[in-house]
Every structure is written in structure tokens, then in C-alpha cells.
Design an enzyme around this catalytic site. Structure first.
Site, short mmCIF file in Angstrom:
data_model
loop_
_atom_site.label_atom_id
_atom_site.label_comp_id
_atom_site.label_asym_id
_atom_site.label_seq_id
_atom_site.Cartn_x
_atom_site.Cartn_y
_atom_site.Cartn_z
CB SER A 1 -6.35 1.72 0.26
OG SER A 1 -6.43 2.77 -0.70
CE1 TYR B 1 -3.63 4.81 3.90
CE2 TYR B 1 -3.94 4.73 1.52
CZ TYR B 1 -4.46 4.64 2.80
OH TYR B 1 -5.80 4.38 2.98
#
Length: 259
Positions: A148, A161
Site C-alpha cells: 500500500s 498498517y
């Protein structure tokens, strides 16, 4: 490239493939001729995985829908066993590490449980599933990890994350070196920006707001990505044509840059 039957006889595991990006990848690999293990976790996912499996099977590929929580070590073997059961040569050719949890949390609210839930799914699972696959991985095999832009963007609430996604990009280079010559495989990451999936729509409103300036400034087009933007990039990295690409992080964000 979509629909080109360039993966006939290959066997793939795609984690987290009942919905979203994972479902798109699984369906596309099936269209290309691969036999595919579709992975889901929950009862909600079971229904979605059945629909994905039906689409893959309708195209003539073998498919196995497997309930496995990738954060649970004992569940990972189920994915490997299912892949070997549908493989034509007792080999596993493609592993796409897509499953992830992306809950948001400010540092001041962080708990050990929150940390472990994300690191178990996003980091421990890819490491140990890859370890389980190694005895069966085919020469010319492919490992693809979905990371990501959060790894590098400094978005608030994404301490864990962002850390897990950045870690996978580091691991990618290690594995490319450690496993490349030994197993004849390539290891790459695909790094999307926000993609219009359940995971994005379920984000905290503040997180979406924090991303908005970057979305508006995205060079390719001022929008979030679609699953169809990501799938062909993964398909390329799973193909023979990508044989000279390894240890790479391929941006799939429309050029989204740091805030």
C-alpha cells in the site's frame, strides 16, 4: 492481456480472495487458465467466495474455496493442502498475499491486541504461508504481495498498517535474493493507493478525509483506484513475461505521492 490463457496448468493461492482486489485477482488468474485456491475467513465471506469460485470454475479451471483465517497459523496448512489437491503436478506456482486487515487507530489508543491482530494477518501470515509453500514451489514460481502507498505516506491512525506494508516491501527484497536462484522464483510487491472496495468504504471518515488531498492530486486521474486497475499488474507479475522483474515494488496508485 486480460483473458489471455497464459497460465494454463499453473496453480495459485490468493489469500483474502472472496471480495475486493483478491477476488478480482483470483477470477483473472482463473481466466488465464490457472487452478485457484480462493480463501475466505467469515460466514459473510463464504457466500462471496462461492460466487468467485463459480466464475472460475465456469471458465474450466479447477478451484477450491477454503475457509482459513490467515492470522491463525494452523489454518495456513489448509491453503497449501487445497492447492496441492487441485495441482496437476504437485507444485504450487503462484502465491498472492492479499489478505490484510486495515483498521485505524491513533497511537494514544493503541493496544497490544490491536497491534497483534494486524501484524498476525498482514505480516506473520505472508511469512509463514510462504515458508509452508517453499517445499512445493515450482521453478519459475511467482510470489506477489499486495502492499500500500500507506507504507510511505504518513497517514494518521495507520501506525501498524503502514508498518506491516513497509515491512512486506523490505521482505520482498530479502526473499528475491534468498529464494531467487535457489527456487527459480520471483518476488514482487504491488502497491495500490485507495481502491474502491469494502476495506476502503469501511475506513474511518477521518482517514478518508486525510487521503482526499492526495486523491485530488493523483496524476493519472483525480479518483481512487478500481479493482480493474490493479488486477492486470498482478497478472503480469504472475506471468512468464515478468521473469526479469524481482525484488520490485510496482506502484499501482495512479502516481499518488506523499502528502
Amino acid at each position: 492481456m486480460e483473458g489471455h490463457k497464459n497460465l494454463i496448468g499453473k496453480t495459485a493461492i490468493v489469500t483474502g480472495s472472496a471480495r475486493g482486489i483478491g477476488a478480482g485477482i483470483a477470477i483473472d488468474l482463473g481466466k488465464r487458465g490457472a487452478n485457484v485456491v480462493v480463501n475466505y475467513t467469515s460466514r459473510r465471506g463464504e457466500v462471496a467466495a462461492a460466487a468467485v469460485s463459480q466464475r472460475i470454475g465456469a471458465g474450466g479451471s479447477k478451484v477450491a474455496a477454503v475457509q482459513a483465517n490467515v492470522a491463525v497459523m494452523s489454518d495456513l496448512q489448509k491453503l497449501v493442502d487445497a492447492a496441492l489437491a487441485i495441482s496437476e503436478n504437485a507444485k504450487i506456482d503462484i502465491v498472492v498475499h492479499n489478505a490484510a486487515t486495515g483498521d485505524d487507530c491513533y497511537l494514544e489508543d493503541m493496544t497490544e491486541r490491536f497491534y497483534e491482530d494486524q501484524t498476525d494477518a498482514n505480516l506473520k501470515a505472508p511469512i509463514f504461508l510462504t515458508k509452508l509453500v517453499l517445499p512445493y514451489i515450482a521453478q519459475g514460481g511467482r510470489i506477489v504481495m499486495i502492499t500500500s502507498v500507506s507504507a510511505r505516506m504518513g497517514i494518521p491512525q495507520q501506525t501498524v498498517y503502514a508498518a506491516t506494508k513497509a515491512a512486506l516491501e523490505g521482505i520482498c527484497k530479502v526473499w528475491a535474493t534468498e529464494l531467487g536462484k535457489k527456487h527459480g522464483i520471483t518476488v514482487n510487491c504491488v502497491s495500490p493507493g485507495p481502491v474502491a472496495t469494502d476495506m476502503w468504504t469501511e475506513c474511518e471518515p477521518e482517514v478518508v478525509a486525510d487521503f482526499q488531498p492526495a486523491i485530488n492530486a493523483t496524476p493519472a486521474e483525480a479518483r481512487v483506484g478500481e479493482v480493474s486497475d490493479i488486477v492486470p499488474i498482478v497478472a503480469f507479475l504472475c506471468s512468464e513475461e515478468s521473469r526479469w522483474v524481482t525484488g520490485s515494488v510496482v506502484g499501482a496508485s495512479g502516481g499518488m505521492s506523499f502528502i
